[in-house]
Design a protein around this motif. Structure first.
Motif, mmCIF file in Angstrom:
data_model
loop_
_atom_site.group_PDB
_atom_site.id
_atom_site.type_symbol
_atom_site.label_atom_id
_atom_site.label_comp_id
_atom_site.label_asym_id
_atom_site.label_seq_id
_atom_site.Cartn_x
_atom_site.Cartn_y
_atom_site.Cartn_z
ATOM 1 N N ILE A 310 -65.142 54.801 36.576
ATOM 2 C CA ILE A 310 -64.910 53.689 35.698
ATOM 3 C C ILE A 310 -63.518 53.291 35.468
ATOM 4 O O ILE A 310 -63.420 52.013 35.590
ATOM 5 C CB ILE A 310 -65.434 54.231 34.226
ATOM 6 N N ASP A 311 -62.568 54.098 35.574
ATOM 7 C CA ASP A 311 -61.147 53.455 35.437
ATOM 8 C C ASP A 311 -61.033 52.369 36.856
ATOM 9 O O ASP A 311 -60.146 51.461 36.623
ATOM 10 C CB ASP A 311 -60.091 54.871 35.381
ATOM 11 N N ALA A 312 -61.291 52.810 38.017
ATOM 12 C CA ALA A 312 -60.891 51.800 39.109
ATOM 13 C C ALA A 312 -61.892 50.531 38.932
ATOM 14 O O ALA A 312 -61.335 49.712 39.094
ATOM 15 C CB ALA A 312 -61.697 52.774 40.292
ATOM 16 N N LEU A 313 -63.038 50.485 38.162
ATOM 17 C CA LEU A 313 -63.793 49.420 37.882
ATOM 18 C C LEU A 313 -63.023 48.445 37.013
ATOM 19 O O LEU A 313 -62.991 47.245 37.146
ATOM 20 C CB LEU A 313 -65.294 49.772 37.398
ATOM 21 N N ARG A 314 -62.564 49.277 36.111
ATOM 22 C CA ARG A 314 -61.925 48.354 34.994
ATOM 23 C C ARG A 314 -60.488 47.800 35.568
ATOM 24 O O ARG A 314 -60.336 46.526 35.192
ATOM 25 C CB ARG A 314 -61.705 49.259 33.596
ATOM 26 N N GLU A 315 -59.995 48.481 36.391
ATOM 27 C CA GLU A 315 -58.748 48.090 36.898
ATOM 28 C C GLU A 315 -59.177 46.851 37.688
ATOM 29 O O GLU A 315 -58.180 45.873 37.680
ATOM 30 C CB GLU A 315 -58.175 49.134 37.865
ATOM 31 N N GLN A 316 -59.950 46.969 38.848
ATOM 32 C CA GLN A 316 -60.466 45.750 39.354
ATOM 33 C C GLN A 316 -61.010 44.706 38.912
ATOM 34 O O GLN A 316 -60.639 43.353 39.086
ATOM 35 C CB GLN A 316 -61.293 46.195 40.680
ATOM 36 N N ALA A 317 -61.747 44.892 37.620
ATOM 37 C CA ALA A 317 -62.260 43.727 36.813
ATOM 38 C C ALA A 317 -61.173 43.047 36.057
ATOM 39 O O ALA A 317 -61.335 41.875 35.753
ATOM 40 C CB ALA A 317 -63.390 44.443 35.975
ATOM 41 N N SER A 318 -60.015 43.657 36.021
ATOM 42 C CA SER A 318 -58.803 43.089 35.211
ATOM 43 C C SER A 318 -58.422 41.710 35.943
ATOM 44 O O SER A 318 -57.661 40.932 35.391
ATOM 45 C CB SER A 318 -57.898 43.854 34.937
ATOM 46 N N GLY A 319 -58.736 41.900 37.456
ATOM 47 C CA GLY A 319 -57.895 41.033 38.184
ATOM 48 C C GLY A 319 -58.900 39.789 38.675
ATOM 49 O O GLY A 319 -58.414 38.984 39.673
ATOM 50 N N ILE A 320 -60.128 39.593 37.735
ATOM 51 C CA ILE A 320 -61.153 38.552 38.347
ATOM 52 C C ILE A 320 -61.653 37.896 36.981
ATOM 53 O O ILE A 320 -61.760 38.593 36.097
ATOM 54 C CB ILE A 320 -62.223 38.949 39.222
ATOM 55 N N ALA A 321 -61.538 36.538 37.150
ATOM 56 C CA ALA A 321 -62.094 36.028 35.922
ATOM 57 C C ALA A 321 -63.544 35.888 35.653
ATOM 58 O O ALA A 321 -64.383 36.050 36.817
ATOM 59 C CB ALA A 321 -61.663 34.357 35.921
ATOM 60 N N PRO A 323 -65.913 33.830 35.203
ATOM 61 C CA PRO A 323 -66.922 32.776 35.804
ATOM 62 C C PRO A 323 -66.979 33.156 37.249
ATOM 63 O O PRO A 323 -67.992 33.016 37.913
ATOM 64 C CB PRO A 323 -65.876 31.677 35.697
ATOM 65 N N ASP A 324 -65.641 33.823 37.961
ATOM 66 C CA ASP A 324 -65.983 34.201 39.186
ATOM 67 C C ASP A 324 -66.812 35.199 39.477
ATOM 68 O O ASP A 324 -67.574 35.221 40.499
ATOM 69 C CB ASP A 324 -64.433 34.735 39.608
ATOM 70 N N LEU A 325 -66.939 36.014 38.691
ATOM 71 C CA LEU A 325 -67.947 37.266 38.700
ATOM 72 C C LEU A 325 -69.250 36.553 38.558
ATOM 73 O O LEU A 325 -70.172 37.116 39.279
ATOM 74 C CB LEU A 325 -67.648 38.100 37.549
ATOM 75 N N LEU A 326 -69.449 35.820 37.653
ATOM 76 C CA LEU A 326 -70.933 35.021 37.699
ATOM 77 C C LEU A 326 -71.358 34.463 38.763
ATOM 78 O O LEU A 326 -72.532 34.667 39.427
ATOM 79 C CB LEU A 326 -71.127 34.343 36.268
ATOM 80 N N GLN A 327 -70.326 33.478 39.479
ATOM 81 C CA GLN A 327 -70.624 32.896 40.519
ATOM 82 C C GLN A 327 -70.733 33.794 41.627
ATOM 83 O O GLN A 327 -71.639 33.465 42.584
ATOM 84 C CB GLN A 327 -69.611 31.853 40.732
ATOM 85 N N THR A 370 -64.844 27.447 37.896
ATOM 86 C CA THR A 370 -63.811 28.388 38.414
ATOM 87 C C THR A 370 -62.469 28.032 38.721
ATOM 88 O O THR A 370 -61.742 28.574 38.527
ATOM 89 C CB THR A 370 -64.735 29.114 39.494
ATOM 90 N N ARG A 371 -62.394 26.817 39.365
ATOM 91 C CA ARG A 371 -61.150 26.362 39.754
ATOM 92 C C ARG A 371 -60.418 25.842 38.499
ATOM 93 O O ARG A 371 -59.190 26.022 38.383
ATOM 94 C CB ARG A 371 -61.318 25.005 40.688
ATOM 95 N N ILE A 372 -61.103 25.307 37.230
ATOM 96 C CA ILE A 372 -60.305 24.917 36.036
ATOM 97 C C ILE A 372 -60.092 26.163 35.582
ATOM 98 O O ILE A 372 -58.978 26.305 34.926
ATOM 99 C CB ILE A 372 -61.294 24.231 35.215
ATOM 100 N N GLU A 373 -60.773 27.420 35.570
ATOM 101 C CA GLU A 373 -60.444 28.516 34.782
ATOM 102 C C GLU A 373 -59.298 29.183 35.710
ATOM 103 O O GLU A 373 -58.269 29.668 34.827
ATOM 104 C CB GLU A 373 -61.527 29.653 35.016
ATOM 105 N N ARG A 374 -59.068 29.145 36.751
ATOM 106 C CA ARG A 374 -57.824 29.497 37.626
ATOM 107 C C ARG A 374 -56.730 28.786 37.241
ATOM 108 O O ARG A 374 -55.564 29.176 37.094
ATOM 109 C CB ARG A 374 -58.170 29.521 39.138
ATOM 110 N N LEU A 375 -56.990 27.512 37.241
ATOM 111 C CA LEU A 375 -55.813 26.679 36.854
ATOM 112 C C LEU A 375 -55.123 26.971 35.496
ATOM 113 O O LEU A 375 -54.026 26.862 35.299
ATOM 114 C CB LEU A 375 -56.015 25.182 36.949
ATOM 115 N N GLU A 376 -56.293 27.143 34.354
ATOM 116 C CA GLU A 376 -55.750 27.433 33.104
ATOM 117 C C GLU A 376 -55.108 28.773 33.234
ATOM 118 O O GLU A 376 -54.055 28.839 32.343
ATOM 119 C CB GLU A 376 -57.004 27.488 32.158
#
Length: 549
Positions: A310-321, A323-327, A370-376
């Motif tokens: 679980i800790d490894a999943l949370r750490e990796q999930a913190s680095g991705i937005a 919208p990127d996950l959904l796409q 996704t691109r707008i989210e990355r820019l923000e």
């Protein structure tokens, strides 16, 4: 002959059924009151106990020594149903007996009274496979059933059963069994069989079985064939799983945009014998875990992973937005759907993962979000707001001197003399670009290229999505594609399947067969990197910039 574990440990009384307590309670109460229904409908996914409960119900309504609403399992009726010698209980597989003649034979036999038992019981498994005429024939006897006949219908696809059939049955919905309940049952079976099963391995089998006890026991049977203790590694090898470490590494390379490393790791997984479609399904499940770890505060009960992950999943999930996950999940699901209809499953998976590594090749509404989210997110990282400073008193400003505007006639008389010619200033001359090569002079834009991409999207949307936004040129014998992405360029050069698909689309649009190849435009016409990436890279760090409010 040795019996499989799922047959050896099939429940023989209602007390042994696990995970379906509400249904068992109702059935036992009906048996205690000796008031069974004339028709039952058991609905649920595979391995949840539908057929088992149907046989237990057939034994209970005819048991000679009923024990608190549950069959005794010892009388002649119960033993006859277990070994299949009792002719009054008939089990029909509707998948192979789905014609109207089979149901007509059933109706002609149902009018006769039972030979030994109290009720004649018909168990129709996979009832949704019956034809329309067979359903109509079954409906007739369900409307006016003989008093000595009980029907038990079982199905995994209730939407294919006629509503008129459903309305005449007592319906029970079997839920998927919780993974903890399955793990406890597996540990009990392992102790009875005399082999050691680790708790984490039992939990993993419970999650892989998707709520089906039969699938869990079948997988445990395969694992038990190995000598020694059944561990997580044993289960992963028996199920053909890519370990969580491989999934984390694969996702990490995708998030870092390391296309070459991702393709290398994917090739090593396939070399080990893992099927591309299985890898895609596991990766989609991993992205689902990342989504849950990012959106929920306590996701432990919903995650399909071990507690240590679980800790490894949370750490990796913190680095991705999000919208990127959904796409990413949607892209992997589309790839799985295409792989089921394609013979080039590995190419389909590679195309999907390359599009995840390279956000610039993605198209559509979600890609734009996704691109707008990355820019923000980049703007939030690069700028830090500070409180507005107190305003200083403005210095007194002397009023401007009055300006005299002469009338038009006087203005023309008082026009100043023309200024003298300025002294010559040296002019900086820019170097002319080098003349184009012979190939570049002869090439012309290939105007039907957008129609080719639209035609390609009709039978291979992955390749079409990667080519969106590119340009093509024609040199008289070949179509030269201007691809700036190195990963897409490499696939265009080395992947025969991709080249055949593009050639087919060109042939269908222009009516002729042409070869294809890469095109390198002049240096001044190329864009080195994505404009969004350039903007993000040019932003100062948070400690060096402030925004006044």
């Amino acid at each position: 002959m040795r019996q499989a574990l799922y047959r050896l440990y099939r429940p023989r009384t209602f007390d042994e059924v696990v995970g379906q307590d509400p249904i068992i309670t109702v059935l036992r109460n009906e048996m205690r009151q000796q008031r069974p229904s004339h028709a039952y409908l058991f609905v649920g996914s595979r391995g949840t106990g539908k057929t088992t409960c149907a046989k237990l119900l057939a034994k209970a309504v005819n048991c000679l020594n009923l024990q608190d609403g549950s069959p005794c399992g010892e009388c002649a009726i119960c033993r006859g149903i277990d070994d299949g010698s009792l002719l009054d209980v008939v089990e029909i597989d509707a998948a192979s007996n789905n014609g109207v003649d089979s149901i007509r034979d059933l109706r002609s036999e149902a009018v006769f009274t039972p030979a030994i038992a109290r009720y004649r019981v018909y168990i129709i498994d996979e009832v949704h496979m019956l034809s329309a005429s067979a359903f109509n024939a079954l409906l007739k006897i369900l409307e006016e059933p003989p008093e000595h006949v009980i029907f038990i219908l079982a199905t995994t696809e209730i939407q294919k059963v006629l509503p008129t059939i459903i309305s005449r049955c007592q319906r029970f919905d079997f839920q998927r069994i919780d993974s903890d309940v399955i793990a406890a049952r597996l540990l009990d079976v392992a102790s009875r069989e005399g082999f050691v099963l680790e708790n984490e391995a039992a939990q993993l089998i419970g999650r892989l079985s998707d709520g089906g006890m039969r699938d869990a026991l079948s997988l445990l049977d395969v694992c038990a064939a190995n000598e020694g203790t059944v561990t997580v590694e044993t289960v992963a090898a028996a199920a053909g799983l890519a370990g969580s470490g491989h999934l984390l590494d694969l996702t990490g390379k995708i998030l870092a945009g390391d296309t070459q490393g991702m393709l290398t790791l994917l090739a090593s997984l396939i070399q080990k014998g893992m099927e591309p479609q299985r890898i895609a399904a596991q990766l989609a499940g991993h992205y689902r875990n990342l989504m849950l770890a990012k959106t929920l505060e306590q996701p432990q009960k919903l995650l399909d992973c071990l507690p240590t992950e679980i800790d490894a999943l949370r750490e990796q999930a913190s680095g991705i937005a999000l919208p990127d996950l959904l796409q990413s999940i949607a892209a992997l699901q589309d790839a799985i759907s295409r792989m089921s209809r394609s013979t080039a499953r590995r190419a389909e998976l590679e195309l999907a993962l390359v599009s995840l590594c390279e956000p610039s090749v993605r198209t559509g509404y979600q890609a734009l979000l996704t691109r707008i989210e990355r820019l923000e997110a980049a703007l939030r990282r690069g700028a830090e707001a500070v409180p507005q400073r107190a305003e200083e008193p403005a210095a007194p400003v002397s009023p401007p001197a009055p300006i005299y505007s002469p009338p038009p006639e006087e203005a023309r008389l008082s026009e100043p003399a023309a200024p003298e010619a300025p002294s010559p200033v040296p002019v900086r001359r820019t170097a002319r670009p080098a003349p184009a090569t012979l190939e570049q002079q002869e090439t012309q834009p290939f105007r039907p290229w957008p129609q080719v991409i639209d035609q390609l999207s009709g039978f291979n949307s992955s390749i079409a999505g990667m080519l969106r936004g590119t340009k093509a040129y024609f040199d008289g014998r070949r179509i030269l594609i201007d691809v700036s992405n190195p990963a897409v360029l490499e696939m265009l050069k080395s992947n025969d399947y991709t080249r055949r698909q593009i050639k087919q689309a060109i042939s269908e649009v222009v009516g002729q067969n042409y070869g294809i190849g890469p095109y390198r435009p002049p240096v001044e016409q190329q864009e080195d990197t994505d404009p969004l990436e350039q903007l993000i890279a040019s932003l100062p760090k948070a400690e060096n910039i402030t925004i006044e409010q």
